[in-house]
Motif scaffolding. Structure first.
Motif, mmCIF file in Angstrom:
data_model
loop_
_atom_site.group_PDB
_atom_site.id
_atom_site.type_symbol
_atom_site.label_atom_id
_atom_site.label_comp_id
_atom_site.label_asym_id
_atom_site.label_seq_id
_atom_site.Cartn_x
_atom_site.Cartn_y
_atom_site.Cartn_z
ATOM 1 N N ASN A 79 0.774 -1.308 0.086
ATOM 2 C CA ASN A 79 0.030 0.000 0.090
ATOM 3 C C ASN A 79 0.904 1.258 -0.180
ATOM 4 O OD1 ASN A 79 -2.701 1.349 0.266
ATOM 5 N ND2 ASN A 79 -2.047 1.909 2.339
ATOM 6 N N ALA A 84 -2.309 4.077 -3.022
ATOM 7 C CA ALA A 84 -3.488 4.386 -2.164
ATOM 8 C C ALA A 84 -4.400 5.436 -2.773
ATOM 9 C CB ALA A 84 -3.205 4.845 -0.910
ATOM 10 N N ARG A 91 -6.731 -0.641 -1.868
ATOM 11 C CA ARG A 91 -6.579 -0.071 -0.462
ATOM 12 C C ARG A 91 -7.739 -0.838 0.288
ATOM 13 N NH1 ARG A 91 -8.920 4.358 1.895
ATOM 14 N NH2 ARG A 91 -7.869 4.891 4.122
#
Length: 464
Positions: A79, A84, A91
């Motif tokens: 992530n 993200a 995510r």
């Protein structure tokens, strides 16, 4: 048909591959082998129902271990701030998968504990709090220390332990704690996966520091001003030898870090022993103090993390190679580095061993207990060989696997000694200690030659 199962499978594989290419193979092999062995053993010793309970608790414990030290750190690495922002759905799937795996492992543990007679009543909430606190600390969230505090429960006095046991056995208390942990887990997991921003970048820097990168963390920077290493940097150590110069390029001085940490732990447990003097529990603290003294030897395992600690100071290492006292020949330079690291590792080992023996002595240990403690100090010596490697090449394993390798090397001599004691009739410690010393000498000699024959160690990790 929903695409979520396929996405979960892809993210599960990506998170483990971020730690080690064969992490999944190791995990599933360990689950199958240990579950069958433990379930068969417990079913034979106790009852079929207990064996079935252990058949559920064993994979649950391994899944929680993998979730804490491999899967969640790998998912945090997947992530990235860019992903993200650009792929918010991924995510969200990561958050769901991390929470689902934790809930599945906790559910297995709860079902298994119901089948095991006289299982610890508070083990389930303790396991839930411990895993959540550990992943928070891995991500750089200092509030995770609060969730780790319940593990100090065994060092409370009899009155406090009795009060907590009575409170736990009240109807609805443990289910209420479990429900609270589940609600807290949802909030913690969501906080572990921010969507960009300053907090996300700070978390990435903290993870880079743990994995050997060049990042920093608020915890490290906040305590650095009070560290012994900073005092030595300001006032100097008086040593100007090439070995001291190489150790300066290693980054944090592990010896002074371990010395300050072990002293803090020693003072804490000395205060607990003094507080409990004259009470019935004081006579039962000897095995507990010996266990704590043995656990303190785990501070030796930073030797396994040397490849990652070295990766934090690549710029300084390039300058060390330009110093007039630095050898030009790769073999001589690598031998100098190996000698300096071994000297520092042995100093850490000697310090941790001395503190653990003094703690055992202060807690009332007798002669045989001190001998066992000294043996425990010696069986951890083979882990020192892990710092000798081809540092010019990036490490293929994650820090967790190096720690497990150190733990495995420390278990070799006791396991062999158990079988040797049955055959020869000697005490286990009299066999384990020489085996550990011989194994240490063999591993150090072999890895020393491999390191001296490799490319120039500095800067580390420049070769794939």
């Amino acid at each position: 048909m929903s695409a979520r199962p396929g996405q979960y499978r892809m993210l599960w594989q990506a998170a483990h591959a971020h730690i080690h290419p064969r992490a999944q193979t190791v995990l599933w092999s360990a689950i199958v082998i240990l579950t069958v062995a433990v379930a068969a053993l417990m079913g034979t010793v106790y009852a079929v129902l207990a064996g079935l309970g252990w058949a559920l608790c064993t994979p649950a414990g391994l899944l929680l271990f993998d979730w804490t030290l491999a899967f969640v750190p790998g998912a945090l690495g997947v992530n990235t701030p860019a992903i993200a922002q650009l792929v918010p759905a991924m995510r969200a799937r990561l958050v769901e998968l991390v929470l689902l795996v934790w809930l599945a492992a906790v559910g297995l543990l709860a079902a298994g504990l119901q089948l095991i007679p006289e299982a610890p009543y508070l083990l389930l909430p303790f396991a839930m709090a411990g895993t959540l606190g550990a992943v928070m600390l891995v991500a750089g969230i200092g509030a995770g220390v609060i969730l780790v505090l319940p593990f100090c429960f065994s060092f409370l006095s009899d009155e406090w332990q009795g009060w907590l046991h009575d409170a736990a056995f009240q109807p609805g208390v443990v289910p209420l704690l479990v429900a609270a942990m589940i609600l807290l887990a949802a909030r913690v997991v969501w906080a572990l996966f921010p969507r960009g921003g300053e907090r996300h970048w700070a978390m990435r820097e903290h993870l880079a520091l743990l994995s050997g990168g060049s990042g920093s963390s608020a915890l490290w920077e906040g305590t650095r001003r009070y560290s012994v290493r900073r005092f030595l940097e300001q006032h100097g150590t008086g040593r100007r030898t090439p070995g001291a110069l190489v150790l300066r390029a290693l980054g944090p001085n592990l010896f002074y870090l371990m010395a300050s940490t072990t002293l803090g732990v020693a003072f804490a447990f000395a205060a607990i022993t003094w507080h409990l003097r004259g009470t019935p529990i004081a006579h039962e603290t000897v095995p507990t103090m010996l266990m704590i003294g043995g656990a303190m030897l785990c501070f030796l395992f930073p030797a396994a993390a040397v490849p990652f600690l070295l990766a934090r100071t690549r710029g300084e290492q390039a300058l060390v190679r330009l110093a007039p006292v630095s050898p030009i020949d790769p073999a001589r330079f690598n031998a100098l580095l190996a000698r300096a690291m071994l000297r520092q590792g042995l100093a850490i080992w000697a310090w941790c061993s001395a503190v653990s023996l003094l703690l055992a002595l202060a807690s009332g240990a007798g002669g045989i207990e001190l001998v066992w403690q000294a043996c425990l100090c010696c069986v951890t010596l083979p882990a020192l060989a892990l710092m000798l490697r081809d540092h010019a090449r990036a490490p293929r394993w994650g820090m967790v696997f190096y720690g497990l390798a150190a733990l495995g090397l420390s278990f070799i001599s006791p396991i062999v000694a158990v079988f040797g004691a049955r055959w020869l009739g000697w005490p286990v410690w009299s066999i384990a200690t020489p085996i550990a010393l011989v194994l240490t000498a063999m591993l150090v000699q072999r890895r020393w030659g491999r390191m001296c024959g490799a490319s120039m160690a500095f800067p580390v990790g420049r070769l794939d």
